[in-house]
Structure formats: structure tokens, C-alpha cells
Design a protein around this motif. Structure first.
Motif, short mmCIF file in Angstrom:
data_model
loop_
_atom_site.label_atom_id
_atom_site.label_comp_id
_atom_site.label_asym_id
_atom_site.label_seq_id
_atom_site.Cartn_x
_atom_site.Cartn_y
_atom_site.Cartn_z
N THR A 89 17.17 30.81 56.70
CA THR A 89 17.97 32.06 56.65
C THR A 89 19.34 31.86 57.31
O THR A 89 20.37 32.32 56.81
CB THR A 89 17.22 33.20 57.36
OG1 THR A 89 15.95 33.37 56.75
CG2 THR A 89 18.00 34.49 57.30
N LEU A 108 11.54 29.11 58.21
CA LEU A 108 12.14 30.21 57.45
C LEU A 108 13.41 30.71 58.13
O LEU A 108 14.42 31.02 57.48
CB LEU A 108 11.11 31.34 57.33
CG LEU A 108 11.57 32.58 56.56
CD1 LEU A 108 11.91 32.20 55.11
CD2 LEU A 108 10.48 33.65 56.60
N TYR A 109 13.37 30.79 59.48
CA TYR A 109 14.56 31.24 60.25
C TYR A 109 15.74 30.29 60.04
O TYR A 109 16.89 30.70 59.86
CB TYR A 109 14.20 31.34 61.72
CG TYR A 109 15.38 31.64 62.62
CD1 TYR A 109 15.90 32.93 62.72
CD2 TYR A 109 15.96 30.62 63.37
CE1 TYR A 109 16.97 33.19 63.53
CE2 TYR A 109 17.03 30.87 64.17
CZ TYR A 109 17.55 32.16 64.26
OH TYR A 109 18.63 32.41 65.06
N LEU A 155 2.43 31.16 64.90
CA LEU A 155 3.51 31.93 64.25
C LEU A 155 4.82 31.15 64.25
O LEU A 155 5.56 31.13 63.27
CB LEU A 155 3.69 33.27 64.97
CG LEU A 155 4.77 34.19 64.39
CD1 LEU A 155 4.40 34.59 62.95
CD2 LEU A 155 4.90 35.44 65.28
N GLU A 156 5.11 30.52 65.40
CA GLU A 156 6.34 29.73 65.51
C GLU A 156 6.34 28.61 64.48
O GLU A 156 7.36 28.32 63.84
CB GLU A 156 6.48 29.17 66.93
CG GLU A 156 7.75 28.38 67.13
CD GLU A 156 7.86 27.87 68.55
OE1 GLU A 156 8.85 27.22 68.88
OE2 GLU A 156 6.94 28.14 69.36
N THR A 157 5.18 27.99 64.38
CA THR A 157 5.07 26.90 63.41
C THR A 157 5.31 27.43 61.99
O THR A 157 5.89 26.74 61.14
CB THR A 157 3.68 26.25 63.51
OG1 THR A 157 3.46 25.79 64.84
CG2 THR A 157 3.55 25.09 62.55
N THR A 158 4.93 28.63 61.76
CA THR A 158 5.07 29.21 60.41
C THR A 158 6.49 29.76 60.17
O THR A 158 7.09 29.57 59.10
CB THR A 158 4.04 30.33 60.21
OG1 THR A 158 2.72 29.82 60.47
CG2 THR A 158 4.10 30.88 58.80
N ILE A 159 7.11 30.50 61.17
CA ILE A 159 8.37 31.24 60.98
C ILE A 159 9.61 30.37 61.18
O ILE A 159 10.65 30.57 60.52
CB ILE A 159 8.42 32.45 61.95
CG1 ILE A 159 7.31 33.44 61.61
CG2 ILE A 159 9.78 33.15 61.90
CD1 ILE A 159 7.38 33.99 60.19
N LEU A 160 9.66 29.45 62.09
CA LEU A 160 10.87 28.68 62.42
C LEU A 160 11.55 28.05 61.21
O LEU A 160 12.78 28.17 61.06
CB LEU A 160 10.53 27.61 63.47
CG LEU A 160 11.70 26.82 64.01
CD1 LEU A 160 12.71 27.78 64.67
CD2 LEU A 160 11.22 25.78 65.02
#
Length: 709
Positions: A65, A61-62, A54-59
Motif C-alpha cells: 500500500t 500488504l502495508y 497478524l503482523e506476518t499476514t498484514i505487513l
């Protein structure tokens, strides 16, 4: 016993069985727990694996943002700054209509808010875009507004640039002490206007516009001078209305309506205030209005016989009408001195409200400069008039100067307190007035002593009365008594007078020293006066008239000293003063008595034996001798009576004592002579020779010193 052993064994076996069961249960629980732990570990490993994915996927994007949020914030700030900057470009258009209006028409607070926006806009363009065209528009509008505020400040001050009503000023002169409370009734500027002026003044000062301080000082200085002028005109008009050129200056006059409308002050109250103010000022000029003193020749209370010679009769070639210092002008000046202090105090309080604290003193100095210069100039003018009068021999003018000096000296501490923080040049102006008046008095005092010597050498009275110079000198010196403390600093300049203080006790206070200094000066005046009239009296061809003249003058001096405080003052430096004059009076009486020598000569004919006179056996020679004695006595007595009737002795006591001395001196001798020969037949024409009985001679002597007898 065996039963007991069997029971114990059974019990132990039961306990062992229970413990085995419990151990098996624990092992089962441990097994299940281990399985659960293994499962949880697997779950956690799986969760950790999923989180990593998840971290690999979301960071990314964060991070994207966050960058977008920062860009949004920067955009908003930029827009705000743009709005703020755009606002500066719009300020000129938004406030132009307000700025071009008169501040008072839209309200001073609102106008100042608009000017604050313009000031901020000017600052922005100067710091960030000085080459902008817009800065010219804003600066121009700012200057227009600043000028409008300055004009508003000046116009509002001019609107209330009115003189303080003279009646109000007189009320201030009535007060024993001048402070903020007593000045509360003096409204130089209304409170509402004062608030607006204070706000405008603060804004202009904040924006480095100091010209208005000069404007303020000039306008308030003019208002102060107008107030002083109004008071002067009011008093002059009052004096003229009453028809008293030298009378009360504080009475209501026709200028009252023109100068100010004092509806709240009734006529009776105005009179009361004016009269009290006049009484206060009269204390400053006591003694110099009248040129005659009670107990002086010419005053109804003085026992005169004969007349004093007027200056015009004595010196017709030098007498000129007095065109010197007027008492009215002196009173006006004293009023101006007091009024300037009161009104200047009021101006100082106003300046504290309208002027920045660090500039109050400087502004106050500018306000006072012209009025103080005017006061100095007026004082110089009065001093010059006094010097002219003194040069013509009118030393009464010096008393006016002394009145001015005393008043100015008394009020000097009040001025010093008011001018505490002012420059030395301002404080020196008031000191210059005192110095100028003191110098005038110094010259006048010296000139008076010289005039006593020189004037005493001019015309002598034909009847031997008190010399006009003697009368004037004593009147003048007695009037100096009212100014003893004022004269002390002046007389101290003369070392000869200061040396006279050596006779005083070491602990003598200032008051006693001042009296001693004046006593030393009076002693000098009297010494020169006596030397002058003694020297001049030598020109009398008649020795008897010379003695009468000196006797009159010495007696007048002694009487004046005894009837005033002068003797006490002179006695401080000359304890034997009264004895000296008494000795001179006795000496002149002795010299006067010698006038009888020609009469007594005939009362001592050559001795004849009484027996011959009683027997009537007279020789022709004896008869002739008696005839010559009576005839000579008659002739000399008639001549003496004629001459001495023309002599004048103004002092009744002295006149009667001299007549009494004459009678006691001559009558016994004539009585003896008369009794000796009245019944002797030395002639057939008795009436021709025995013309006067002793009673007749007494009547003749009683008519001495009476020109009308």
C-alpha cells in the motif's frame, strides 16, 4: 482479682480467633488472585501469538500500500509538472494577441503581466530545451513585446516632450530658492503617465534593456533645449513687440499663444511676474546699459560750458559704428543660465522617479550634456563679440562680460550642488564658462590700460576741454565699482596689483582686499592716462592752451574721484591721491597765470616821478611811452580775450574760480595803472588809447571761456 484475669483471657482468645479468620480470608484472596494472574498471562500469550500471526499476514500488504501511495504521489507531481511544462507551450498562443497590441490600449499592468509570462517561458526553454522549435516562437514574441514596450516608453515621452511655458520659467526665476516645493508646479509628465512609464522602465531595466535610458536622456535633453529656446523666443518677441531692442525682455509677446496656452495666468499677473524677473536680472547688468554717468561731461547734471569732442570728430579715420555685444543678448544669456539650472533640477527630480536609482546620475549627465554645451557655446560667442568690440575700442562691452561673469559666479554654487555626483567633465563645463569670461576680462583690462596710453596720443581738442579719452576712462573705471568682488580673482593674477595689498591691515577681509585691488588698477589707469595727455599736450603750440587742457583733465579726474567711491578705493593704495591732483591743479593754474605776462608788461612803463605827472610836465618821450603802454595793453587784452573765449572749461566751479583769479590778478594792477594816467594829458585822442575802464576789463575777463560771448 480472679474475675479480672478470666475476662482478659477471654478477650485475647476472641482476638486470636478473629486474626485466624482474617488470615484464612487473605489466603483465599491470594489464591484467587494467582489464578486470575495465570489466566491473564495465558490470555496475553495468546494475544501475542495472534499479533505475531497478524503482523506476518498484514505487513506485506502495508508495504504494498505504501508503495502504491508513493507511486500515486509521484504520478500526481509528474502530471503537475507536465501541466506546467505544457503551459509553457501554450503561453505564446495565450498572450500573442495581447503582446501584439499597444500596451496603453490594454493597460500597461496587464501587458507587463503577459510579458512576465513570456520572460519566464523563454527562461524555461533556454535552460531545459534550448533546441526546441518553440523557443523561437516565444523569443520572437518576447522581442516584439519588448520593442512594443520600448516604443510605448518612447512615444509617451515624445507626447509630453513639450517646452515648459516661458511664463512658468519666469515664475521659477522669480523664486529666491529652487527646491522640490517650488518645482511642484512644473509638470513635465502627468502623474498617471508617470506611473506607467515608471513601471515600463522598471520592467525594461529588470530584463537588461538599457537602450531606453539613452532614449530617455535624448528626449528629455531635447525637451530641455526646447524650453530654453521657447524662453529665448518669448523674450525676443516681447522686446520686438514693445519696440525696444534693448529694453525689457520679460514682457508678454505674440509668441505666448504659440508656445503655450496659459489660460490660468492673467495678463496683469504675467506682467507682474515678467517685470519682477526683469528687475532681478537688471541687478546683474547694472551700470553697463548707459554709456554716460551722472556727473560726467555730456550729462545734464554736469555743469558744462563748451562741448566735448566726440570720438568721430577726434578720430574720423578709425571710427566705426558699434556692431558688438548687445545688452539684449546679455540679458538673454543670463536668463538662459538661470533657467537651465531651474529646469535641470526639474529634470533631475523626474529622472529619480523614472530611472533606476543606480543610473540616475549617468542619465542626468546625458540629459545635461547638450544644453550645457550649448550654454558654453553661447557664452563663447558673446565673449568673442565682446573681444571684437574691445579690439575696436568699445570697452563698454567688457561691462557686459562682467555682468555675465558676476551672474554666472553667483549661481555657480547652485550648479555645484546640482551636479555633485556628476562626472568631472560635466562640472567642468560650467567652470569653463567662468574661466572663459575671466580670460576675456583679463585681456580687456590689459587692453584698456594700453588703449588709454595709445588713444591719448591721438587728436587733441582744439578748445582745451576734457579729452574724450579722459571722460571715457573715468566713466569706465567708475562703472567697474559695481563689479568689485567679481574683478578680485581677475586682478589677483597681476602680481604688481597684488603687491599693493601690502599696505592693508593684516586682518583685512576679502571685501577690503577686493576694493584695494580695484583701487590699484584704477591708479594704474589714471597714471597712464595722465602720462598720455601730459605727453600729448606738448604738441599744443600755445602754452596757455596746454595749461588749460591739463587743468581741465586734472580737475575732471579729481572731481570724478571725489564724487564717487573711486577715491576711497585708490586711497587704499595711494593715500595722497587727492593731494597729488590738487597740487597738479595748482601748478597748471600757475602756468596759466603766466599768460598775463604780455599784458602786465605794458602796465609797468618806465617810472616817471609822480610830481612830473601831477604838474603835467610831460616830455614827448613820456607821452609816447604812455601811449605805447595803453595801446599795447589794449591790443594784448583784445587778443587775449579773443583767444581765451575759445578756450573751454566745462566745470562751472573751476571756470568761475579761474575768472575770479584772473580778476584778482589783473584788475588791481590795471586799476592802479588806469588811475595813474587817466587824467594825464598825454594825448588829444583819449578814446583811442584809453579804450577800457577797469569795469570793461572785468567784463572782458568774465567772458573768458565762453565762445558765444
Amino acid at each position: 482479682m480472679a474475675l479480672i484475669v478470666t475476662s482478659g483471657w477471654a478477650h485475647n482468645r476472641l482476638l486470636h480467633s478473629q486474626e485466624v479468620n482474617q488470615l484464612a480470608s487473605v489466603r483465599d484472596i491470594l489464591g484467587r488472585s494467582s489464578q486470575v494472574a495465570t489466566n491473564v498471562g495465558n490470555i496475553l500469550d495468546s494475544f501475542e501469538h495472534r499479533l505475531a500471526r497478524l503482523e506476518t499476514t498484514i505487513l506485506p500488504l502495508y508495504q504494498q500500500t505504501g508503495n502504491l501511495q508513493r507511486r500515486q504521489l509521484n504520478t500526481e507531481k509528474t502530471l503537475q509538472e507536465l501541466d506546467h511544462v505544457i503551459g509553457y507551450y501554450n503561453v505564446a498562443g495565450q498572450v500573442e494577441s495581447l503582446v501584439k497590441e499597444r500596451p496603453s490600449s490594454i493597460g500597461v499592468p496587464q501587458y507587463l503581466q503577459a510579458m512576465d509570462r513570456l520572460a519566464e517561458t523563454c527562461k524555461y526553454f533556454e535552460q531545459n530545451k534550448p533546441e526546441s522549435v518553440e523557443i523561437e516562437n516565444v523569443t520572437s514574441l518576447f522581442e516584439i513585446g519588448t520593442d512594443a514596450l520600448g516604443k510605448e516608453f518612447r512615444d509617451e515621452l515624445k507626447k509630453y516632450q513639450k517646452p515648459v511655458p516661458p511664463v512658468t520659467t519666469l515664475e521659477l526665476l522669480e523664486e529666491e530658492e529652487i527646491n522640490e516645493e517650488t518645482l511642484s508646479g512644473v509638470e513635465l509628465v502627468p502623474p498617471g503617465v508617470r506611473e506607467d512609464l515608471r513601471a515600463i522602465a522598471a520592467w525594461l531595466d529588470k530584463h537588461n534593456n538599457t537602450d531606453r535610458l539613452t532614449v530617455y536622456a535624448k528626449l528629455r535633453s531635447d525637451a530641455l533645449k526646447q524650453s530654453l529656446r521657447a524662453l529665448r523666443d518669448y523674450q525676443r518677441s516681447s522686446s520686438m513687440e514693445r519696440g525696444q531692442g534693448t529694453g525689457s525682455l520679460n514682457s508678454p509677446g505674440p509668441l505666448r499663444g504659440r508656445l503655450t496656452k496659459v489660460d490660468s495666468t492673467s495678463k496683469s499677473r504675467t506682467l507682474k511676474i515678467s517685470n519682477k524677473a526683469n528687475r532681478i536680472l537688471q541687478k546683474a547688468i547694472t551700470g553697463h546699459v548707459s554709456s554716460r554717468r551722472q556727473g560726467s561731461p555730456g550729462h545734464p547734471s554736469y555743469p558744462l560750458h563748451g562741448t566735448l569732442t566726440s570720438p568721430h570728430e577726434l578720430f574720423p579715420e578709425v571710427w566705426v559704428p558699434t556692431e558688438g555685444l548687445e545688452d539684449t543678448e546679455v540679458e538673454l544669456y543670463l536668463n538662459q543660465v538661470s533657467a537651465l539650472h531651474c529646469l535641470a533640477f526639474a529634470e533631475y527630480l523626474l529622472a529619480q522617479q523614472l530611472v533606476p536609482e543606480d543610473r540616475v546620475t549617468r542619465t542626468f549627465e546625458m540629459i545635461l550634456k547638450d544644453p550645457m554645451d550649448q550654454l558654453v557655446t553661447e557664452g563663447e560667442g558673446l565673449a568673442t563679440q565682446a573681444r571684437r568690440s574691445v579690439s575696436r575700442g568699445d570697452y563698454q562691452a567688457m561691462l557686459s562680460v562682467l555682468a555675465m561673469l558676476r551672474h554666472v559666479t553667483n549661481i555657480q554654487p547652485e550648479y555645484d550642488r546640482l551636479l555633485t555626483n556628476c562626472q568631472t567633465s560635466i562640472r567642468a563645463k560650467f567652470a569653463a564658462i567662468i574661466h572663459m569670461l575671466q580670460e576675456t576680462c583679463v585681456k580687456a583690462l590689459e587692453g584698456f590700460v594700453d588703449s588709454v596710453k595709445s588713444d591719448g596720443e591721438r587728436g587733441l581738442p582744439k578748445d582745451g576741454t576734457v579729452h574724450q579719452i579722459t571722460s571715457n576712462a573715468l566713466i569706465f573705471t567708475e562703472q567697474l565699482l559695481d563689479y568689485t568682488p567679481t574683478l578680485a580673482p581677475i586682478l589677483q593674477r597681476d602680481m604688481l596689483l597684488t603687491n599693493a595689498l601690502s599696505n592693508l591691515p593684516r586682518n583685512a577681509d576679502a571685501s577690503l582686499q577686493a576694493k584695494a585691488l580695484l583701487g590699484a588698477y584704477v591708479k594704474r589707469v589714471l597714471a597712464n592716462l595722465c602720462l598720455a595727455f601730459v605727453s600729448r599736450s606738448e604738441t599744443y603750440s600755445d602754452a596757455t592752451l596746454r595749461a588749460i587742457f591739463r587743468l581741465n583733465n586734472y580737475n575732471y579726474i579729481l572731481k570724478t574721484l571725489l564724487n564717487s567711491e573711486l577715491l576711497n578705493l585708490v586711497a587704499l593704495v595711494e593715500p595722497q591721491c587727492d593731494k597729488m591732483y590738487n597740487d597738479q591743479i595748482m601748478e597748471q593754474k600757475r602756468l596759466y597765470s603766466q599768460s598775463w605776462s604780455r599784458v602786465l608788461h605794458y602796465l609797468n612803463p618806465e617810472d616817471m616821478p609822480p610830481s612830473v605827472i601831477q604838474a603835467g610836465k610831460l616830455r614827448d618821450k613820456d607821452r609816447q611811452l604812455i601811449k605805447e603802454a595803453f595801446a599795447g595793453f589794449n591790443k594784448e587784452m583784445e587778443e587775449m580775450s579773443r583767444v581765451q573765449r575759445s578756450y573751454s572749461i566745462p566745470d562751472r566751479e573751476l571756470r568761475e574760480s579761474l575768472k575770479r583769479d584772473n580778476m584778482e590778478y589783473i584788475l588791481p594792477k590795471y586799476q592802479a595803472f588806469y588811475d595813474r594816467y587817466v587824467n594825464v594829458a598825454f594825448t588829444k585822442n583819449t578814446e583811442k588809447y584809453i579804450k577800457y575802464s577797469p569795469a570793461d576789463v572785468s567784463n572782458m575777463v568774465d567772458k573768458f571761456f565762453d565762445v558765444a560771448a
